[in-house]
Structure formats: C-alpha cells, structure tokens
Design a protein around this motif. Structure first.
Motif, PDB file in Angstrom:
ATOM      1  N   THR A 104       0.953  -1.502  -0.113  1.00  0.00           N
ATOM      2  CA  THR A 104      -0.008  -0.001   0.021  1.00  0.00           C
ATOM      3  C   THR A 104       0.872   1.426  -0.036  1.00  0.00           C
ATOM      4  N   SER A 118       0.534   3.936  -3.007  1.00  0.00           N
ATOM      5  CA  SER A 118       0.244   5.287  -2.783  1.00  0.00           C
ATOM      6  C   SER A 118       1.250   6.085  -3.140  1.00  0.00           C
ATOM      7  N   SER A 170       0.474   9.226  -5.722  1.00  0.00           N
ATOM      8  CA  SER A 170       0.726  10.653  -5.259  1.00  0.00           C
ATOM      9  C   SER A 170       1.326  11.453  -6.697  1.00  0.00           C
ATOM     10  N   CYS A 226      -8.340   7.267  -2.651  1.00  0.00           N
ATOM     11  CA  CYS A 226      -7.859   6.224  -3.420  1.00  0.00           C
ATOM     12  C   CYS A 226      -6.784   5.492  -2.590  1.00  0.00           C
ATOM     13  N   CYS A 227      -6.256   5.905  -1.525  1.00  0.00           N
ATOM     14  CA  CYS A 227      -5.382   5.402  -0.798  1.00  0.00           C
ATOM     15  C   CYS A 227      -6.031   4.204   0.206  1.00  0.00           C
TER      16      CYS A 227
END
Length: 118
Positions: A34, A38, A42, A67-68
């Motif tokens: 993750t 992530s 970004s 979304c994260c």
C-alpha cells in the motif's frame, strides 16, 4: 465479515495463534505494498512530498486519500488471502485440510468446525 471474525475468535489457542501469525504477515506485506502504490498514486495526482497539502485543491487531496484507503483495503485483503492460501495450501498438500476448507479459510476467513472451541 462478522461471521469470519466470530470464526477466528472462537478458535482453539493453537489454531488462533497460527491464524494470527499468518494474518499479521499478510497485513505487513499488504501495508508495504500500500505504501508503494500510494507513493505512485501521489505522482498520478500531482502531489509532491515537500509541498504542504493545503496548497492543493481540496478535491485532489480528498480523491487521493480516498484512493489510498481503497488501495489499503484491497491490499490488506489480497495479501492476507494470499498468505493464508500459501500457508494453508501446504496443509492441504499434506492432507490436513480439504480443498473446500482451504478456500473457506483463505478467502472467506471461515475455519473448520473441528478447530473451534467447544
């Protein structure tokens, strides 16, 4: 999900410790995945690490965090399921559990009745 939690909490101590270790390993790997996903998200949203979030449009920041969170949930589930499938797959190969039990443990979080207390 509630049924899966009840199934895990009602396990005999040996099986509970075993499932907790497998789950922790899956969560650790999922958390690492993750983080990297992530990081790439970004860049997609145009968010730089050295610029305060206040300087970006609020919809961009909210979309990025949404979304994260979705990526976090998906990664945790996927890597916990994969680690459980790998670990309990070895038990399946040895003949300790059936194919249906392997699928139930790995993807649904439901453990066999013989592993339950009482």
């Amino acid at each position: 999900m509630i049924r899966a939690l009840k199934s895990q909490l009602n396990l005999k101590p040996h099986f509970y410790n075993e499932s907790a270790k497998v789950g922790c390993f899956g969560c650790l790997i999922g958390g690492i995945a993750t983080f990297y996903i992530s990081w790439f998200l970004s860049f997609y949203f145009g968010i730089e690490a050295d610029v305060p979030l206040q300087s970006y449009d609020q919809t961009v920041v909210i979309s990025f965090f949404a979304c994260c969170i979705i990526v976090l949930i998906l990664c945790l589930y996927a890597f916990c399921a994969l680690s459980a499938f790998a670990y309990y797959g070895l038990k399946f190969k040895r003949g300790s559990i059936s194919k249906d039990e392997l699928v139930n443990i790995s993807f649904k979080g439901i453990y066999p009745k013989r592993w339950q207390k009482g």
